[in-house]
Design a protein around this motif. Structure first.
Motif, PDB file in Angstrom:
ATOM      1  N   ALA A   1       0.832  -1.208   0.000  1.00 21.18           N
ATOM      2  CA  ALA A   1       0.000   0.000   0.000  1.00 21.18           C
ATOM      3  C   ALA A   1       0.866   1.257   0.000  1.00 21.18           C
ATOM      4  O   ALA A   1       0.592   2.223  -0.715  1.00 21.18           O
ATOM      5  CB  ALA A   1      -0.928  -0.009   1.216  1.00 21.18           C
TER       6      ALA A   1
ATOM      7  N   THR B   1       2.437   1.682  -3.479  1.00 22.36           N
ATOM      8  CA  THR B   1       1.516   2.020  -4.566  1.00 22.36           C
ATOM      9  C   THR B   1       0.775   3.323  -4.298  1.00 22.36           C
ATOM     10  O   THR B   1      -0.101   3.701  -5.065  1.00 22.36           O
ATOM     11  CB  THR B   1       0.465   0.902  -4.771  1.00 22.36           C
ATOM     12  OG1 THR B   1      -0.153   0.633  -3.508  1.00 22.36           O
ATOM     13  CG2 THR B   1       1.097  -0.367  -5.295  1.00 22.36           C
TER      14      THR B   1
ATOM     15  N   GLU C   1      -8.287  -4.064  -1.093  1.00 16.37           N
ATOM     16  CA  GLU C   1      -7.929  -3.027  -0.134  1.00 16.37           C
ATOM     17  C   GLU C   1      -6.750  -3.495   0.686  1.00 16.37           C
ATOM     18  O   GLU C   1      -6.562  -4.696   0.882  1.00 16.37           O
ATOM     19  CB  GLU C   1      -9.117  -2.754   0.782  1.00 16.37           C
ATOM     20  CG  GLU C   1     -10.201  -2.019   0.059  1.00 16.37           C
ATOM     21  CD  GLU C   1     -11.191  -1.371   0.998  1.00 16.37           C
ATOM     22  OE1 GLU C   1     -11.181  -1.726   2.199  1.00 16.37           O
ATOM     23  OE2 GLU C   1     -11.953  -0.517   0.522  1.00 16.37           O
TER      24      GLU C   1
ATOM     25  N   ALA D   1      -1.316   3.951  -1.904  1.00 13.89           N
ATOM     26  CA  ALA D   1      -2.705   3.701  -1.508  1.00 13.89           C
ATOM     27  C   ALA D   1      -2.996   4.150  -0.078  1.00 13.89           C
ATOM     28  O   ALA D   1      -4.094   3.926   0.423  1.00 13.89           O
ATOM     29  CB  ALA D   1      -3.018   2.209  -1.658  1.00 13.89           C
TER      30      ALA D   1
ATOM     31  N   TRP E   1      -7.226  -5.384  -9.000  1.00  9.56           N
ATOM     32  CA  TRP E   1      -6.775  -4.342  -8.066  1.00  9.56           C
ATOM     33  C   TRP E   1      -7.895  -3.454  -7.522  1.00  9.56           C
ATOM     34  O   TRP E   1      -7.972  -3.220  -6.310  1.00  9.56           O
ATOM     35  CB  TRP E   1      -5.677  -3.504  -8.730  1.00  9.56           C
ATOM     36  CG  TRP E   1      -5.045  -2.533  -7.796  1.00  9.56           C
ATOM     37  CD1 TRP E   1      -5.307  -1.197  -7.714  1.00  9.56           C
ATOM     38  CD2 TRP E   1      -4.052  -2.809  -6.796  1.00  9.56           C
ATOM     39  NE1 TRP E   1      -4.542  -0.623  -6.736  1.00  9.56           N
ATOM     40  CE2 TRP E   1      -3.769  -1.594  -6.152  1.00  9.56           C
ATOM     41  CE3 TRP E   1      -3.397  -3.969  -6.385  1.00  9.56           C
ATOM     42  CZ2 TRP E   1      -2.837  -1.496  -5.122  1.00  9.56           C
ATOM     43  CZ3 TRP E   1      -2.470  -3.861  -5.352  1.00  9.56           C
ATOM     44  CH2 TRP E   1      -2.209  -2.646  -4.739  1.00  9.56           C
TER      45      TRP E   1
END
Lengths: 351, 551
Positions: free
Chosen positions: B41, B44, B181, B46, B177
């Motif tokens: 995460a 990326t 989560e 996120a 994707w």
């Protein structure tokens, strides 16, 4: 008597008028005491040199048999008297043969550290602080950002990378005298038993270390290796060789540099290093400050490096401190590298 | 956290893409859930939490370190996070590593705490973490909390590393994707073959795009014009615009980049126009008063961090549609292109949104007709939009929509690049395999200076040459160095001495960042002109004449 009456800083280096000698003089003098074999401390052309037997051997290896008029060896702990000045060499833990020099005269004791480190190193005698009135210290890494961890953990990083990239050559930049041999010893201590390839600049010195009892395992000259043998192998070379034509014969090389300077990321980035290893032959900040405290000295002189940080630390502790700002030390990097390049180019000229 | 930090530390020094992939894959393989998922995460992008200000970090260190020593250190190191990481007191037993590692916070703890901590609690928590981490851990923590995690890894690259764990195609990861989560436990389970593929519940999924091969004039003779449909090749960014409905009936619309990154946030104006369920493949362009703007104008919108009403008004985003992958729930990708094109035409007219239009076909019956159109798009129907055209696309009428770059179906026939003869001025060593070679070149053109003609740098190129040419230039640089600045060498560049490089580039724009006032797109070395003395190289004025009038 002031300390300056026993040892005084001059453009040629630290001078002892009473004993009529210099310590690590930067220019040729009649009589020199030399702390260790790095070229910025051990220069050729002195009339007489007093140093440890190892330092004298290293000077002969690097500068030739006749690099000084006469040579006298001093053992660690043995006291030599020159014109009433008592001189004792103590281990500095920097490289093989490195010494601190203790000078005593009329009840005043001064210790010149030379370059030193307090961290363990299997290639040389361990450092021990020497009680004194005035401690004259180096400060190559005299800022609190320089804190070096365990060299074994850094070695593990190298071995992890070798395992992760079995198809790439690992070129480890090391100063040819001291660091190269310590790196080899660290790899062997970590259980790495494959042949280690050597740049020509390291060969003679490494043979000398082996002759003095260091277990170095199988070593091979890099110039005799086939390209495919170098993949997945460790090769030790002078730092300058990493970016020179010499490095082109290696398959997809990973540039590694073992040095205290690698503590600062920007330093590694500027040199294009992909794997910095924080392994230093100098004392880190804690080594410097703990040593100053352990000597019990009430006055500290700082020869070279990041003087301002260390002087500030002394002042905060109520110690008298002065930077000597001697010009000419700490250049071993450049000079060692020049010597390294010359050695390999000479060696490589033969096909 | 210490392990994640060690990965970041390694990635920050690594230049080669494959080596970065190997580092990440190794980390994912050897790190348990959920830690590796939180790392993914972070890599990326996120994660979202409020970042700590540098002032807070300074205040923390000021309580622990003498200000003079801090100042000397900061001067030396030059980076606040790193200085603090290096300086942070290690406590009473400085090298008791093992005991300390036990107290070190896990990445998951740090991320969860950052998402919930109040402003007043942050300094205390931060210093407890700093006390428990090693140097690399402290550095990574400070980079993470200040939002300065710059390690040269794209979201796509991180996903590719995950795909490598189980021999999956990165596009397969992209497909699932949007439904995932952090900490992606189901993703890792699937990739490692321990569970089924995570259900894609996403009503507006990304579909891997189809890419074209480049073609040269000489290769056209082997093809039959009747088999192909030609379109303009637009100089914008390739996007996929997808709309659908969630289970509860709420509409969802997303805009994806060609690698599957969700870029909806940057283009709310266009996303709002996606009101019909379906998936359009097309080009994102800026259109003002019915006229397509150059890539240079589009870039001004792309480079902005926040999307303001002003930006939306000044740079209206537009979609030029050239393919339809789904119409409602119906997947059209197996249909021939000519069929999809008909469906697309109907879809765009049903959608009836001024921001979305159909990319026109370029009519032709022979290759020479198409060549003429490519040479002068303005006269071949593109009109004022010609400036945003960089060639033509050829698509076989019977081509299904195939992911990746399948050979033989789609071709791009680019307009010939601009070229200019410039003089090599500076050279810098490259990275990785090129680390011992001078492979980055700064080149210049002549202009009027105070003392007559002088060279002004106009750009930098580091590709376009063959391995053999690289050796030749490298040798030239080493033998003709007149000055050294760190890793950079200044190379002789006199009227009669120096190396002329033919530089090819795709376009030109004005730039305040360059002394010459112009910046090239995609400059590369087309040829080495050993035959040409530097005095015969081009002048800056020649280049300036190529600037578009509106730029």
């Amino acid at each position: 008597m002031r300390p300056e009456d026993l040892l005084c800083p001059t453009p040629q280096g630290l001078c002892c008028p009473a004993g009529d000698f210099f310590i690590d003089p930067l220019r040729p003098v009649e009589r020199a005491l030399v702390t260790h074999g790095h070229s910025d401390h051990a220069r050729a052309g002195h009339g007489a040199v007093l140093a440890t037997a190892e330092t004298l051997d290293i000077m002969r290896l690097r500068c030739g048999e006749d690099c000084a008029g006469t040579m006298q060896a001093a053992a660690y702990g043995e006291t030599v008297e020159i014109n009433g000045v008592r001189i004792t060499f103590h281990p500095a833990g920097h490289i093989l043969g490195a010494a601190q020099i203790c000078v005593e005269w009329k009840g005043l004791r001064m210790v010149v550290s030379g370059d030193y480190k307090t961290a363990p190193d299997p290639t040389c005698a361990a450092f021990a602080p020497v009680p004194c009135d005035v401690f004259i210290t180096e400060a190559t890494f005299g800022l609190p950002v320089f804190r070096f961890g365990d060299a074994r953990a850094e070695t593990a990083k190298l071995l992890h990378s070798v395992a992760l990239f079995p198809d790439r050559a690992h070129l480890v930049g090391c100063y040819p005298l001291g660091k190269a041999q310590r790196m080899i010893a660290l790899l062997r201590e970590a259980g790495y038993d494959r042949p280690i390839f050597l740049h020509g600049a390291m060969e003679a010195l490494t043979r000398y270390y082996a002759a003095r009892g260091l277990d170095i395992g199988a070593l091979r000259p890099a110039r005799e290796a086939r390209r495919d043998e170098l993949a997945g192998a460790v090769t030790i070379c002078p730092p300058s060789a990493l970016q020179e034509l010499w490095a082109r014969r290696f398959p997809d090389p990973v540039s590694v540099f073992a040095s205290g300077w690698m503590r600062v990321r920007a330093r590694a980035r500027q040199r294009g290093i992909a794997l910095p290893l924080v392994i230093s032959d100098h004392a880190d900040w804690e080594g410097l400050t703990a040593t100053i405290a352990a000597t019990g000295a009430s006055e500290v002189w700082v020869t070279h490096g990041e003087e301002d940080g260390l002087v500030r630390w002394c002042e905060m502790r109520g110690l008298r401190a002065r930077p000597l700002r001697l010009v000419g030390y700490g250049e071993e990097e450049d000079e060692e590298e020049d010597q390294g390049a010359a050695a390999e180019n000479g060696a490589a000229a033969a096909p | 956290m210490n392990r994640f930090a060690a990965l970041l530390d390694r990635l920050a020094f690594e230049h080669a893409r494959n080596a970065k992939l190997r580092q990440m894959a190794d980390y994912f393989r050897t790190t348990p859930d959920p830690e590796r998922g939180w790392a993914l995460a972070a890599l990326t992008g996120a994660l979202s939490f409020r970042h700590a200000k540098p002032g807070l970090i300074r205040a923390l260190v000021a309580e622990r370190v003498d200000p003079v020593l801090f100042g000397l250190s900061y001067d030396y190191v030059g980076d606040l996070s790193e200085t603090v990481a290096l300086l942070w007191p290690e406590g009473p037993s400085p090298r008791a590593g093992a005991e300390k590692a036990q107290n070190a916070p896990r990445l998951s703890e740090v991320i969860k705490a950052l998402a919930t901590l109040g402003k007043a609690e942050l300094p205390g928590q931060l210093s407890r973490w700093l006390d428990a981490l090693d140097e690399t851990g402290r550095w990574a923590l400070l980079k993470l909390v200040t939002g300065g995690l710059r390690i040269g890894v794209s979201a796509r690259l991180a996903k590719t590393a995950v795909a490598a764990l189980g021999d999956k195609d990165p596009d397969e990861i992209e497909l699932v994707w949007p439904a995932l989560e952090p900490p992606y436990v189901d993703l890792f389970a699937w990739v490692e073959g321990r569970a089924d593929r995570p259900a894609v519940r996403d009503p507006a999924p990304f579909r891997p795009v189809m890419l074209a091969h480049a073609i040269e004039e000489a290769e056209l003779a082997a093809l039959s014009p009747a088999d192909y449909i030609a379109e303009w090749k637009w100089d914008g960014i390739r996007v996929q615009a997808v709309a659908g409905r969630r289970a509860d009936g709420a509409p969802v619309a997303r805009l994806y980049s060609r690698t599957g990154e969700d870029i909806s946030k940057s283009f709310p104006d266009l996303v709002a126009a996606l009101t019909l369920p379906g998936a359009i493949d097309g080009e994102l362009l800026i259109v003002r008063d019915g006229r397509v703007q150059s890539f240079h104008v589009l870039q001004q919108r792309l480079n902005r961090k926040s999307v303001t009403p002003n930006l939306l008004a000044e740079f209206p985003a537009h979609l030029r549609a050239y393919d339809l992958l789904a119409d409602g729930e119906e997947d059209l990708r197996a249909l021939p292109f000519a069929e999809r094109r008909k469906r697309l035409k109907a879809f765009v007219s049903r959608l009836a949104q001024p921001r979305v239009d159909l990319s026109p076909c370029v009519p032709f019956s022979t290759w020479s007709e198409l060549m003429a159109a490519r040479a002068d798009p303005a006269a071949a129907g593109a009109g004022a939009d010609a400036e945003a055209i960089e060639g033509v696309m050829l698509k076989r009428r019977d081509a299904a929509y195939l992911p990746g770059r399948p050979k033989g179906w789609w071709w791009k026939w680019k307009r010939d690049p601009f070229t200019v003869d410039a003089v090599l001025m500076y050279a810098q060593r490259g990275h990785g395999k090129r680390s011992s070679f001078y492979s980055d070149y700064t080149f210049g053109l002549w202009t009027d200076g105070e003392n007559g003609d002088e060279l002004v740098p106009v750009g930098k190129a580091y590709f376009g040459f063959t391995d053999e040419e690289l050796l030749q230039i490298d040798r030239f640089v080493r033998r003709n160095t007149v000055n050294r600045f760190g890793p950079v060498r200044e190379v002789v560049h006199e009227r009669d001495q120096g190396l002329v490089l033919e530089i090819a580039f795709e376009g030109l724009q004005r730039s305040n960042r360059h002394r010459s006032g112009v910046a090239m797109r995609f400059p590369r070395i087309a040829r080495l002109r050993w035959d040409k003395p530097p005095r015969e190289a081009d002048r800056l004025e020649t280049l300036e004449r190529l600037l578009p009038p509106d730029a």
